[in-house]
Enzyme design. Structure first.
Site, short mmCIF file in Angstrom:
data_model
loop_
_atom_site.label_atom_id
_atom_site.label_comp_id
_atom_site.label_asym_id
_atom_site.label_seq_id
_atom_site.Cartn_x
_atom_site.Cartn_y
_atom_site.Cartn_z
N ASP A 182 0.88 -1.17 0.00
CA ASP A 182 0.00 0.00 0.00
C ASP A 182 0.92 1.22 0.00
OD1 ASP A 182 -1.64 2.15 0.58
OD2 ASP A 182 -2.38 1.36 2.50
N LYS A 238 3.04 11.22 -3.46
CA LYS A 238 2.06 10.47 -4.25
C LYS A 238 1.13 11.43 -5.02
CE LYS A 238 -1.55 6.97 -3.58
NZ LYS A 238 -2.13 6.05 -2.59
N GLU A 285 -7.20 0.47 -4.65
CA GLU A 285 -7.22 0.42 -3.18
C GLU A 285 -8.56 -0.10 -2.62
OE1 GLU A 285 -5.91 4.36 -2.08
OE2 GLU A 285 -3.91 3.99 -2.88
N ASP A 307 -12.68 5.69 2.56
CA ASP A 307 -11.25 5.73 2.90
C ASP A 307 -10.82 7.14 3.27
OD1 ASP A 307 -8.47 5.73 2.97
OD2 ASP A 307 -8.21 4.63 1.10
P1 ADP Z 1 -2.87 7.51 3.79
O1 ADP Z 1 -3.74 6.44 3.24
O2 ADP Z 1 -3.25 8.87 3.30
O3 ADP Z 1 -1.43 7.24 3.65
P2 ADP Z 1 -3.46 6.61 6.51
O4 ADP Z 1 -4.58 5.71 6.18
O5 ADP Z 1 -2.23 6.00 7.01
O6 ADP Z 1 -3.17 7.64 5.35
O7 ADP Z 1 -4.02 7.62 7.61
C1 ADP Z 1 -3.23 8.54 8.26
C2 ADP Z 1 -4.11 9.41 9.11
O8 ADP Z 1 -4.79 8.59 10.07
C3 ADP Z 1 -3.37 10.47 9.88
O9 ADP Z 1 -4.03 11.71 9.73
C4 ADP Z 1 -3.50 9.98 11.31
O10 ADP Z 1 -3.53 11.05 12.25
C5 ADP Z 1 -4.82 9.28 11.28
N1 ADP Z 1 -4.95 8.36 12.41
C6 ADP Z 1 -4.20 7.27 12.69
N2 ADP Z 1 -4.59 6.72 13.85
C7 ADP Z 1 -5.62 7.47 14.30
C8 ADP Z 1 -6.45 7.44 15.46
N3 ADP Z 1 -6.30 6.51 16.39
N4 ADP Z 1 -7.41 8.38 15.56
C9 ADP Z 1 -7.58 9.33 14.64
N5 ADP Z 1 -6.82 9.42 13.55
C10 ADP Z 1 -5.86 8.52 13.37
MG MG Z 2 -4.43 4.87 2.27
#
Ligand code: ADP
Ligand code: MG
Length: 623
Positions: A25, A87, A186, A208
């Protein structure tokens, strides 16, 4: 939007031939790598036990580069050389980069071949090169974890990624030395992680919410194949915005009336993010920042982010409308992305869809897990054919009919292999050859579709128009190879041709053709109706003129003849000039009415002629 993935049943390799395939991913904020062990997809952790790899690359003057947490730690001290969210830049032209680049702290420069690159301490770096660093880091994590080299990877991309963005993602893999088994959407990956493909049918919504982007996808699963019905969302809405809401609130609370230094801003944001994440576990969080101590409760938080949450729900509504799906048709809602951990998101999503969303799997890991499951099948580790993966025809295959119209024979999204036959007939009396024009696309007119092949069926026995029966068969094999054959049924004359429908057609072109067909649907319907009337007008003119030539003098008076000629002339004028199918239809009807009398007289005359000099016996014996 790419249209569904997937092919060939898994083969069972010998145990010592075990191959290693991973799912990746490649996220905007975080990336992950996953692998299947004993049938289960697991994400792999680094030496410190962390599964997520921040999608950040730091370039330092000495030519060294670091990736992940170590790189992210440099954001504040060395912002120009710390690349994050690259990205967003993948596959974008230099024009688009100008606007996107404005929102980023980097300096861009266009290189010799017109590619936009980012200026760093080690020189110009392209978004593809930076992403390749992230891939490399994940692959080496997988290699040290398995103690083996990696044979291939499935890399996920957003469903809305266009051909250039997908190609750029593949380029990243090439640069990182990873073989791409397939790019997977995705949302499809998330659905696979939940095993939804086993349910065979259904509508799935994938919600998502990541760090900086929000994507909602409506998938349709039929016979084990996923189709993306619609995508929506907001490329500038994600967890970061929730952090900003808290930061703004904190700024107000601390009573600061000066502007903050970059370090203080960063501190405020980091504190906000930590507070936000804490609030998914408890109802209140104590905050200690910039000499301010206080408490943030979940109620206050929910209130301050209400507009952000509403935005995501509005996007869902829009996507459902685009997909033409009613809420009660939805079978599953899947939550993906770290930000869906926020209770308020779960609550509002459930409220909107009237369906409890699936949250059993870790929303951070679910996409990588689905990719790993898919990679495992594609590399051939899966035994048996219980996970038969199917491919579909991305664009309809059709045949040209009279007036430059397209008759679809195999519709898009049909699972291959497939064979379909349809009967056609001749248009003219005595027609002995028929030209078969094979086209691909969704539009109604040949001119707007892609021409794949042309061939002729010869040796049709001369018959009156409409009497010959020509059976045209379209057959697509498992490799996507199309074989078209045409056979005249009374004479058994046959002719065929083999074409490769997808040859030379990039995914982006397919998407474009689909989009064109959607945006032009009404226009196409009208031009089809017009063409049909034009064909009818031509047929009528030809028939009527032939009849007039033959029998007018014997059966009609001068006035009647000139009346009919005038009507035909008017019909021809409209045929050439009118773009309005209804006008043409009306005139065809008028000419038809006007010639009814003539037709009746001809019929009588021919019966009389047929009967002349024949005995009753002969007539009864139909001679
Ligand atoms: P991407 O797909 O854009 O790479 P992610 O799916 O990894 O992103 O999500 C990252 C986001 O998720 C960040 O903004 C992070 O703060 C948020 N996040 C991760 N854990 C938590 C949580 N426990 N509560 C709220 N937000 C969260
Ligand atoms: Mg993602």
């Amino acid at each position: 939007m790419a249209l569904l993935q997937i092919s060939e049943p898994g083969q069972s390799p010998l145990p010592h031939q075990k191959k290693y395939a991973i799912g990746i991913d490649l996220g905007t904020t975080n990336s992950l790598v996953s692998i299947v062990r004993s049938g289960m997809a697991k994400t792999l952790a680094d030496e410190q036990g962390r599964h997520l790899l921040p999608s950040v690359v730091h370039y330092c003057k000495e030519g060294m580069r670091t990736v992940g947490y170590e790189a992210a730690a440099k954001t504040l001290s060395d912002p120009l050389n710390t690349l994050s969210s690259v990205k967003r830049l993948l596959g974008r032209g230099s024009g688009e980069l100008k606007t996107l680049g404005n929102e980023m702290p980097y300096e861009f420069e266009v290189d010799g071949i017109g590619m936009a690159k980012i200026k760093t301490a080690v020189g110009l770096v392209s978004p593809v090169e930076a992403s390749a660093e992230i891939l490399r880091s994940l692959v080496s994590r997988a290699e040290s974890n398995t103690g083996s080299s990696i044979d291939g990877a499935v890399i996920t991309v957003p469903a809305y990624f266009d051909e250039a963005q997908r190609q750029a993602t593949k380029d990243c893999a090439t640069l990182a030395g990873v073989k791409v088994l397939r790019l997977l959407n995705e949302p499809t990956a998330a659905a696979i992680a939940y095993g939804l493909e086993n349910s065979n049918e259904g509508i799935i919504v994938v919600f998502d919410l990541g760090g900086g982007t929000f994507d909602v996808s409506i998938l349709k699963l039929s016979r084990g194949v996923f189709e993306v019905l619609a995508t929506g969302g907001d490329s500038a809405l994600g967890g970061d915005d929730f952090d900003h809401s808290i930061a703004e609130w904190l700024y107000g609370q601390t009573g600061l009336d000066r502007s903050l230094s970059p370090k203080e801003q960063r501190l405020l944001l980091e504190t906000s993010k930590a507070a936000k994440e804490e609030l998914t576990k408890s109802d209140r969080v104590d905050i200690d920042v910039l000499d301010w101590h206080g408490t943030l409760t979940i109620e206050i938080f929910n209130e301050m982010v209400q507009t952000l949450v509403d935005k995501t729900i509005r996007a869902c509504r829009r996507a459902l409308r685009d997909a033409d799906i009613a809420k009660n048709e939805i079978n599953n809602v899947v939550l993906v992305g770290g930000s869906t951990r926020m209770p308020i998101i779960k609550e509002k999503v459930e409220q909107f869809f009237g369906l409890e969303p699936m949250t059993r799997l870790d929303p951070d890991r679910v996409v990588a897990m689905g990719a790993a499951l898919q990679a495992d099948v594609l590399i051939g580790n899966k035994t048996g054919d219980d996970m038969l993966l199917l491919d579909v025809i991305p664009l309809s295959l059709g045949i040209e009919t009279m007036g430059g119209l397209v008759e679809k024979i195999i519709h898009r999204n049909t699972t291959i292999p497939i064979a379909k036959a349809q009967e056609f007939t001749t248009f003219k009396d005595g027609q002995t050859a028929m030209s078969i024009h094979v086209v691909q696309g969704e539009r109604e007119l040949v001119d707007n579709c892609r021409s794949l092949a042309k061939f002729e069926l010869r040796g049709i026995p001369p018959m009156v128009a409409g009497a010959a029966k020509i059976c045209v068969t379209y057959q697509v094999d498992a490799d996507g190879l199309l074989n078209v054959s045409a056979r005249e049924l009374t004479s058994n004359m046959e002719s065929h041709i083999e074409v490769k429908p997808s040859y030379g057609l990039a995914e982006g072109e397919i998407t474009q053709m689909l989009q064109d067909s959607l945006t032009s649907a009404r226009e196409d319907m009208l031009s089809r109706a017009l063409r049909e009337q034009q064909v009818e007008a031509d047929r009528m003119t030809e028939d009527l003129l032939a009849a007039l030539n033959k029998d007018a003098e014997a059966l009609l008076d001068k006035n009647e003849i000139s009346c009919l000629h005038a009507a035909i002339e008017e019909l021809n004028k409209l045929r050439k000039e009118s773009t309005e199918h209804r006008l043409l239809a009306r005139q065809i009807e008028a000419v038809g009415k006007l010639s009814e009398n003539f037709a009746a007289k001809r019929m009588n005359a021919s019966i009389k002629k047929a009967l002349k000099g024949k005995s009753l016996d002969q007539i009864e014996n139909n001679q």
